[in-house]
Scaffold this motif. Structure first.
Motif, mmCIF file in Angstrom:
data_model
loop_
_atom_site.group_PDB
_atom_site.id
_atom_site.type_symbol
_atom_site.label_atom_id
_atom_site.label_comp_id
_atom_site.label_asym_id
_atom_site.label_seq_id
_atom_site.Cartn_x
_atom_site.Cartn_y
_atom_site.Cartn_z
ATOM 1 N N SER A 450 1.165 -1.098 -0.274
ATOM 2 C CA SER A 450 -0.176 0.130 0.021
ATOM 3 C C SER A 450 1.158 1.346 0.383
ATOM 4 C CB SER A 450 -0.623 0.123 1.292
ATOM 5 O OG SER A 450 -1.392 -1.175 1.116
ATOM 6 N N PHE A 451 2.035 1.411 0.072
ATOM 7 C CA PHE A 451 2.993 2.390 0.768
ATOM 8 C C PHE A 451 3.873 2.740 -0.529
ATOM 9 C CE2 PHE A 451 7.040 3.821 0.838
ATOM 10 C CZ PHE A 451 6.986 5.027 1.655
ATOM 11 N N ILE A 452 3.843 1.535 -0.962
ATOM 12 C CA ILE A 452 4.566 2.347 -1.987
ATOM 13 C C ILE A 452 3.336 2.336 -3.571
ATOM 14 C CG2 ILE A 452 5.471 0.778 -4.868
ATOM 15 C CD1 ILE A 452 6.729 -1.177 -2.583
ATOM 16 N N LYS A 453 2.415 1.824 -3.137
ATOM 17 C CA LYS A 453 1.277 2.398 -4.177
ATOM 18 C C LYS A 453 0.958 3.857 -4.563
ATOM 19 C CE LYS A 453 -1.024 -2.192 -5.160
ATOM 20 N NZ LYS A 453 -2.265 -2.976 -5.459
ATOM 21 N N GLU A 454 0.543 4.094 -3.271
ATOM 22 C CA GLU A 454 -0.102 5.696 -2.849
ATOM 23 C C GLU A 454 1.402 6.468 -2.662
ATOM 24 O OE1 GLU A 454 -1.371 4.974 1.373
ATOM 25 O OE2 GLU A 454 -2.941 3.803 0.732
ATOM 26 N N THR A 455 2.096 6.079 -2.721
ATOM 27 C CA THR A 455 3.657 6.628 -2.669
ATOM 28 C C THR A 455 3.222 7.205 -4.209
ATOM 29 O OG1 THR A 455 5.487 5.793 -1.050
ATOM 30 C CG2 THR A 455 6.089 7.124 -2.700
ATOM 31 N N ASN A 456 3.143 5.916 -5.243
ATOM 32 C CA ASN A 456 2.470 6.379 -6.944
ATOM 33 C C ASN A 456 2.119 7.104 -6.842
ATOM 34 O OD1 ASN A 456 5.535 4.889 -7.013
ATOM 35 N ND2 ASN A 456 4.150 2.666 -7.698
ATOM 36 N N ILE A 457 0.600 7.346 -6.588
ATOM 37 C CA ILE A 457 -0.632 7.610 -6.175
ATOM 38 C C ILE A 457 -0.403 9.452 -6.474
ATOM 39 C CG2 ILE A 457 -2.431 8.026 -5.427
ATOM 40 C CD1 ILE A 457 -3.056 4.987 -5.767
ATOM 41 N N ASP A 458 0.568 9.769 -5.643
ATOM 42 C CA ASP A 458 0.769 10.671 -5.074
ATOM 43 C C ASP A 458 1.277 11.402 -6.765
ATOM 44 O OD1 ASP A 458 0.221 12.282 -2.555
ATOM 45 O OD2 ASP A 458 2.768 13.104 -3.357
ATOM 46 N N THR A 459 2.466 10.583 -6.405
ATOM 47 C CA THR A 459 2.920 11.496 -7.942
ATOM 48 C C THR A 459 2.248 11.806 -9.026
ATOM 49 O OG1 THR A 459 5.670 10.283 -6.900
ATOM 50 C CG2 THR A 459 5.421 10.214 -9.236
ATOM 51 N N TYR A 460 1.653 10.379 -9.638
ATOM 52 C CA TYR A 460 0.657 10.703 -10.524
ATOM 53 C C TYR A 460 -0.343 11.456 -10.163
ATOM 54 C CZ TYR A 460 -2.973 8.866 -13.701
ATOM 55 O OH TYR A 460 -4.030 8.481 -14.945
ATOM 56 N N ARG A 461 -1.018 12.096 -9.170
ATOM 57 C CA ARG A 461 -1.804 13.203 -8.925
ATOM 58 C C ARG A 461 -1.099 14.317 -9.458
ATOM 59 N NH1 ARG A 461 -4.097 10.762 -3.808
ATOM 60 N NH2 ARG A 461 -5.901 10.124 -4.260
ATOM 61 N N CYS A 462 0.095 14.523 -8.816
ATOM 62 C CA CYS A 462 0.559 15.952 -9.099
ATOM 63 C C CYS A 462 1.439 16.113 -10.274
ATOM 64 C CB CYS A 462 1.816 16.032 -8.205
ATOM 65 S SG CYS A 462 1.775 15.726 -6.293
ATOM 66 N N LEU A 463 1.673 14.960 -11.168
ATOM 67 C CA LEU A 463 2.602 15.445 -12.976
ATOM 68 C C LEU A 463 0.874 15.638 -13.314
ATOM 69 C CD1 LEU A 463 4.905 12.641 -13.137
ATOM 70 C CD2 LEU A 463 5.125 14.581 -13.288
ATOM 71 N N SER A 464 -0.208 14.838 -12.373
ATOM 72 C CA SER A 464 -1.227 15.333 -13.582
ATOM 73 C C SER A 464 -1.764 16.427 -13.747
ATOM 74 C CB SER A 464 -2.955 14.287 -12.647
ATOM 75 O OG SER A 464 -2.355 12.632 -13.196
ATOM 76 N N ARG A 465 -1.784 17.085 -12.444
ATOM 77 C CA ARG A 465 -1.723 18.564 -11.912
ATOM 78 C C ARG A 465 -1.415 19.717 -12.474
ATOM 79 N NH1 ARG A 465 -1.957 21.374 -6.302
ATOM 80 N NH2 ARG A 465 -3.369 19.916 -6.334
ATOM 81 N N ILE A 466 0.134 19.111 -13.476
ATOM 82 C CA ILE A 466 1.155 19.639 -14.114
ATOM 83 C C ILE A 466 0.212 19.682 -15.754
ATOM 84 C CG2 ILE A 466 3.233 20.256 -15.125
ATOM 85 C CD1 ILE A 466 4.786 19.280 -12.352
ATOM 86 N N TRP A 467 -0.141 18.122 -15.955
ATOM 87 C CA TRP A 467 -0.842 17.861 -17.445
ATOM 88 C C TRP A 467 -1.267 19.263 -17.761
ATOM 89 C CZ3 TRP A 467 -0.067 16.025 -21.499
ATOM 90 C CH2 TRP A 467 -1.427 15.541 -22.665
ATOM 91 N N ASP A 468 -2.464 19.187 -16.481
ATOM 92 C CA ASP A 468 -3.702 20.220 -16.968
ATOM 93 C C ASP A 468 -3.454 21.926 -16.407
ATOM 94 O OD1 ASP A 468 -5.402 18.050 -16.565
ATOM 95 O OD2 ASP A 468 -5.896 18.297 -14.371
ATOM 96 N N MET A 469 -2.651 21.771 -15.609
ATOM 97 C CA MET A 469 -1.196 23.634 -16.100
ATOM 98 C C MET A 469 -1.267 23.656 -17.328
ATOM 99 S SD MET A 469 0.775 23.800 -12.483
ATOM 100 C CE MET A 469 -0.083 24.086 -10.811
ATOM 101 N N VAL A 470 -0.306 22.974 -18.029
ATOM 102 C CA VAL A 470 0.233 23.560 -19.218
ATOM 103 C C VAL A 470 -0.804 23.402 -20.514
ATOM 104 C CG1 VAL A 470 2.857 22.577 -18.888
ATOM 105 C CG2 VAL A 470 0.996 21.073 -19.639
ATOM 106 N N GLN A 471 -1.431 23.002 -19.790
ATOM 107 C CA GLN A 471 -3.210 23.480 -21.071
ATOM 108 C C GLN A 471 -3.375 24.101 -21.214
ATOM 109 O OE1 GLN A 471 -3.297 20.329 -23.183
ATOM 110 N NE2 GLN A 471 -1.756 19.376 -21.367
ATOM 111 N N ALA A 472 -3.211 24.683 -19.980
ATOM 112 C CA ALA A 472 -3.657 26.765 -20.361
ATOM 113 C C ALA A 472 -2.760 27.618 -20.352
ATOM 114 C CB ALA A 472 -5.077 26.781 -18.900
ATOM 115 N N ILE A 473 -1.716 27.703 -19.892
ATOM 116 C CA ILE A 473 -0.762 28.535 -19.392
ATOM 117 C C ILE A 473 -0.197 29.350 -20.960
ATOM 118 C CG2 ILE A 473 -0.517 27.722 -17.020
ATOM 119 C CD1 ILE A 473 2.658 27.221 -18.019
#
Length: 578
Positions: A450-473
């Motif tokens: 669970s620790f491995i997955k949740e660390t990866n999910i946290d990274t994935y969420r943050c990278l997805s946020r960056i993806w959304d940002m660069v579409q708009a800036i």
């Protein structure tokens, strides 16, 4: 003759240990001096002065530390060292003329594998004109290069590396070992491939199984080694049938020598992995595979000259997870021609593979690699041999990279970063499972997974946020870009605090489980630190770094190194700025 060999010793430096054995076999006296970071410079200089060697050899493998070794060379001369100062390794060999021109402290640079070269140097110290494999200064101070005669073909003829001490994990001594040298592929980003090509001779060579078994048996019976870390660039052979036969012979030969109940760690390409080979390696004790995934986009794999398909990557991960070993990988998510679609493909790949620890970075340009040559042809290579740089052609992708690289700097590149810590937790669990499966409950296993997955999910969420940002800036809007970098950095670091604390608790539970079985070892705490050797990035040196983060990264100091400041200090200075 006395020879001092200086290099990183965070784990066993096999290159230096092989050279010590070769020198001693030739009748010389040799000693290794660890130089792990620049804070040790003064200590190393004092140690060299006390040893008073005739030759001092610097192991300059990594571009990221090259300036430190050059400063060490200068400090040695300033301290009065008058012996022969040489250097070797990937960085030194591939940039030999520039180093000799810019740093008169060096007398020579070795251009290939070191065992024979260091002995030849010791035997011909007064005149290198007829010694192959050296860049050197002639008597008139002219820089000359004697091409290499090629790296040794017969690896079995080399003496085993000199070993005096061993690290331990859970009371089990560990030793690094090589079953081959070089690689049979030519990836565009790989300085290892470039170095072996420049050295001449065969690029990929293997030791015989009896020779490997002899070394492993000596370590096992003579030193109690139970963990073997194979440092081969690829533990597998290009031919699957031959690889399977080799692994089978290795397993059966070790068992006949009484070498059993061991754990081994290897590196592999995805297209090397198959169930038959992994079945034999599982018998042998494999507990860790570092898998060279590099990218999930077929187009990017082609750009990086990986000669590997996404299907092969997916298949390899499926097989390795079925075998149930520690699998870790890195993604080279960015290269000069990366598109937003390529990034999305890699994000989807992360989404499908949350079970295995990973890291991500940009493909860096090192001297003589295919990538460096391509960037030079395209006219977008900047910087110098201490750190080439480039901008990604798509401005939105370049913006994504700037935000992600700055925000994830600690998590990706810090020695104690969360991504490497994620690997450490899984590494520790799988190692303990290999030797003491009875100590591990299903509940503890679930905590690790669970620790491995949740660390990866946290990274994935943050990278997805960056993806959304660069579409708009607008990528040219530096103020917006800086704000995005700072904002995501705070989010990444905030998420990492709780995850790190949780992982520490899991490691403590693993340690306690082991200690309770072996109370006499209660003072021993197993530690595994995987040190990042990746270059590039935006280190955070203070609030002025954030103010300038969106500016042109090319210029003095960008590749100057330094350690990111602690998170608490980052937050304090950012609060001051606000």
């Amino acid at each position: 003759m006395k020879v001092a060999l200086i290099g990183a010793e965070l784990e066993e430096n096999l290159g230096l240990r092989y050279m010590v054995s070769a020198l001693e076999q030739a009748g010389h006296r040799a000693r290794i001096f660890p130089f792990n970071d620049e804070t040790e410079l003064a200590t190393v200089v004092r140690q060299i002065a006390a040893f008073a060697p005739h030759i001092a050899g610097l192991s300059m493998v990594f571009t990221g530390r090259a300036r430190e070794f050059c400063r060490l060379a200068r400090s040695l001369r300033e301290s009065g060292f008058a012996g022969h100062l040489t250097a070797g390794g990937h960085f030194a060999a591939l940039n030999c003329r520039q180093l000799m021109q810019d740093f008169p402290e060096f007398d020579s640079i070795a251009l290939g594998e070191g065992e024979k070269l260091i002995c030849e140097l010791a035997a011909n110290l007064s005149n290198l004109s007829d010694v192959p494999g050296f860049c050197y200064r002639d008597r008139d101070r002219t820089i000359r290069v004697n091409p290499s005669a090629g790296n040794p073909e017969e690896l079995d003829l080399l003496p085993f590396p000199r070993r005096d001490t061993f690290h331990e994990y859970y009371g089990k001594p560990i030793a690094s070992i090589l079953s081959s040298r070089g690689c049979w592929r030519s990836c565009a980003f790989c300085s290892i491939d470039a170095w072996y090509r420049s050295g001449g001779g065969s690029k990929f060579r293997i030791r015989s199984v009896p020779n490997i078994v002899a070394e492993m048996s000596e370590l096992y019976h003579g030193n109690g080694v139970r963990i073997f870390n194979f440092q081969d660039d690829n533990f597998f052979l290009p031919d699957r049938a031959k690889a399977l036969a080799r692994f089978t012979e290795l397993r059966d030969s070790l068992w006949r020598e009484g070498v059993k109940d061991i754990a081994i760690a290897v590196k592999a390409r995805p297209d090397s992995i198959n169930r038959e080979a992994m079945s034999v390696l599982d018998d042998l004790g494999v507990f860790r595979v570092f898998l060279g995934v590099e990218n999930a986009s077929e187009r990017e794999l082609e750009n990086l000259n990986r000669k590997c398909s996404r299907d092969a990557i997916e298949n390899a991960l499926h097989i390795l997870n079925d075998v149930d070993v520690h699998v870790a990988y890195n993604l080279l998510m960015f290269e000069p021609d990366t598109t937003l679609e390529d990034i999305l493909i890699n994000l989807r790949f992360m989404e499908r593979h949350m079970d295995n620890p990973f890291n991500f970075c940009r493909a860096e340009a090192y001297a003589a690699t295919g990538l460096e040559k391509k960037l030079r042809r395209d006219g977008i290579l900047v910087g110098d041999y201490f750190g080439f740089d480039y901008r990604i052609k798509d401005p939105h992708v370049e913006a994504f990279h700037k935000i992600a690289n700055y925000a994830f700097f600690d998590r990706n590149f810090n020695d104690f970063g969360l991504h490497y810590f994620n690997m450490e937790v899984d590494f520790s669990f799988q190692l303990l499972r290999r030797f003491h499966p009875d100590l591990l409950s299903q509940e503890l296993r679930s905590e690790v997974r669970s620790f491995i997955k949740e660390t990866n999910i946290d990274t994935y969420r943050c990278l997805s946020r960056i993806w959304d940002m660069v579409q708009a800036i607008d990528p040219a809007d530096q103020e917006t870009l800086r704000n995005a970098m700072g904002g995501v950095r705070l989010r990444v670091d905030d998420g990492g605090i709780a995850l790190r604390a949780r992982g520490e608790r899991i490691l403590e539970r693993l340690r306690r489980a082991w200690v309770e079985q072996r109370p006499e070892r209660a003072d021993t705490t197993p530690v595994n630190r995987e040190i990042s050797l990746l270059g590039g990035g935006y280190p955070y040196f203070g609030r002025e770094s954030l103010a300038n983060a969106g500016a042109d990264p090319v210029g003095p100091g960008f590749f100057g190194g330094g350690t990111p400041i602690p998170y608490a200090e980052f937050r304090r200075r950012l609060a001051e700025q606000k």
